[in-house]
Design an enzyme around this catalytic site. Structure first.
Site: not given
Ligand code: ADP
Ligand code: MG
Length: 436
Positions: A36, A197, A353, A376
């Site tokens: 990053r 999920k 991620g 996200g």
């Protein structure tokens, strides 16, 4: 792209506040993965070379408004200094006299890093006074923190309404890659969605189903789809309250002629741990006491055939419990397949991620077309939502949405080009969806 970027502003001698995403993993006071930091080097060097006085700001972890020594940015400043080959000092606090003094000493072409913004609860609350203080440090705002663009915080939205606000070069690349998927992908276009999920990915699937030709489902989330097909999944991870959503998505896919690939065979394990007993079974026959942990070889073959000739691929979510080497094969083979497709000229975008970690673990990141730095944020983007941290940046044709930024003008010599009277040309991500 229709957002103004750091290339559109003369920063010579100006104080430029750059929101970066330096939320990196640390161990023993050292940065263990500097991707990053590297991802924002282009923006930082662009500004330094342009003669800006660069003020970097980031969050790190979740200190919840309190100082936590383990979440100080010093290790990040050390790594950044090494990468830039020049010393980047870090303040002891994002606010206060120490920072004010450091700002006074900051010369053109130099860079300063503010301490972890989230040591102040005002950051995540998007507190107006906090945003105003941050804005008082600078003449120009740049957002390069794509990974935080889905959050309306003081350093991503509040300050951007107070200063002329531009996209950094990483932000620009992220928007270009992800909006390219939604706005005008080359077909055939395939989405591969896995991960734990389904609940967090229903909106992404809804939106992608309006764009893609092929949808491959794997990982834990595919189990809920197997249930929707009337199969049993034993002790596997599954969300019984999402079976209706899964059924509805399968029906939507059928209506739109999207080919859906679900596991036809799977690896099942006694426990989701290393060294446990495991075997391959048809997806029809999962015994009550076993867990699905990866896709099987037949499914992989089916997936490879479905991806034959694709020109655009987006991948989010591992196909199995890839943290355990025996259950990583499906995910690793997919990463290799996609790297080869990118070599052959397909556009391959990987977001999320864990999926990105799987690609990096195999050293395949550089072969993909784009690896998103936002987990996200990339998911919310692919849902078709406009992210608050992007919405607030100046549009290329100078419109303003009237959300309190009415007196905000592009900085410097480009101001004349911005015609604030013209209506805002928003990039509506749904505008080009009508392929159905
Ligand atoms: P990403 O971070 O790429 O968006 P997610 O966070 O949605 O992906 O999901 C990653 C997690 O999903 C991993 O920790 C992986 O172990 C888990 N996972 C994948 N397949 C399964 C499965 N069959 N059962 C349980 N967990 C799974
Ligand atoms: Mg994840």
């Amino acid at each position: 792209m229709d957002k103004l970027t750091v290339r559109d502003v003369d920063v010579q001698g100006k104080r430029v506040f750059v929101r970066v995403d330096f939320n990196v993993p640390l161990a023993d006071g050292k940065v263990t993965d500097d991707s990053r930091i590297r991802a924002s080097l282009a923006t930082i060097t662009h500004l330094m070379n342009g003669g800006a006085r660069v003020i970097l700001a980031s969050h790190l972890g979740r200190p919840d408004g309190k100082v936590q020594d383990g979440l100080r940015l010093r290790p990040v400043a050390e790594r950044l200094s090494q990468l830039l080959g020049r010393n980047v000092p870090v303040t002891g606090d994002a606010l206060g006299v120490g920072t004010e003094d450091a700002l006074k000493r900051l010369r053109a072409g130099e860079t300063l890093l503010l301490e972890n913004l989230r040591f102040h609860a005002e950051e995540e609350r998007n507190d107006p006074a906090f945003a105003e203080t941050l804005a008082s440090y600078a003449d120009v705002y740049v957002n390069d923190a794509f990974g935080a663009a889905h959050r309306a915080h003081a350093s991503t939205v509040g300050i951007a309404k107070l200063l002329p606000a531009y996209a950094g070069l990483l932000m620009e690349r992220e928007i270009a890659a992800l909006s390219g998927l939604l706005d005008n992908p080359a077909h055939p276009f395939a989405a591969i969605v896995g991960g734990a999920k389904v609940s967090g990915k229903i909106k992404v699937l809804d939106n992608l189903l309006t764009k893609v030709d092929v949808l491959v489902l794997g990982g834990g989330m595919a189990n809920t789809f197997l249930l929707a097909q009337g199969k049993t999944v034993g002790k596997s991870l599954a969300e019984h309250d999402r079976i209706d959503d899964a059924r509805r998505l399968l029906e939507a896919a059928e209506k739109r002629n999207v080919r859906v690939i679900l596991p036809v065979d799977v690896i099942v394990a006694k426990e989701v741990t290393r060294g446990t007993e495991y075997k391959t079974l048809p997806a029809e026959k999962i015994p009550a006491s076993w867990h699905i942990v990866d896709i099987g070889k037949q499914t992989q073959t089916l997936m490879e055939a479905a991806l034959e000739g694709v020109r655009t691929v987006v991948w989010n979510g591992p196909l199995g419990v890839f943290e355990i080497p025996s259950f990583a094969r499906g995910t690793n083979e997919l990463a290799r397949l996609l790297a080869a497709k990118a070599d052959d000229g397909a556009t391959v975008v990987v977001g999320g991620g864990d999926s990105v970690a799987a690609v990096q673990q195999q050293g395949l990141a550089s072969r993909m077309t784009h690896i998103s730095t936002g987990g996200g944020a990339s998911l919310e983007f692919l849902e078709g939502r406009e992210l608050p941290g992007i919405a607030v940046l100046l549009d290329r044709d100078g419109g303003d949405d009237g959300e309190g930024g009415g007196d905000r003008k592009p900085a410097g010599d480009r101001a004349a080009e911005a015609d604030t009277a013209r209506p805002r040309r928003t990039r509506t991500q749904s505008a080009s969806k009508g392929r159905a």
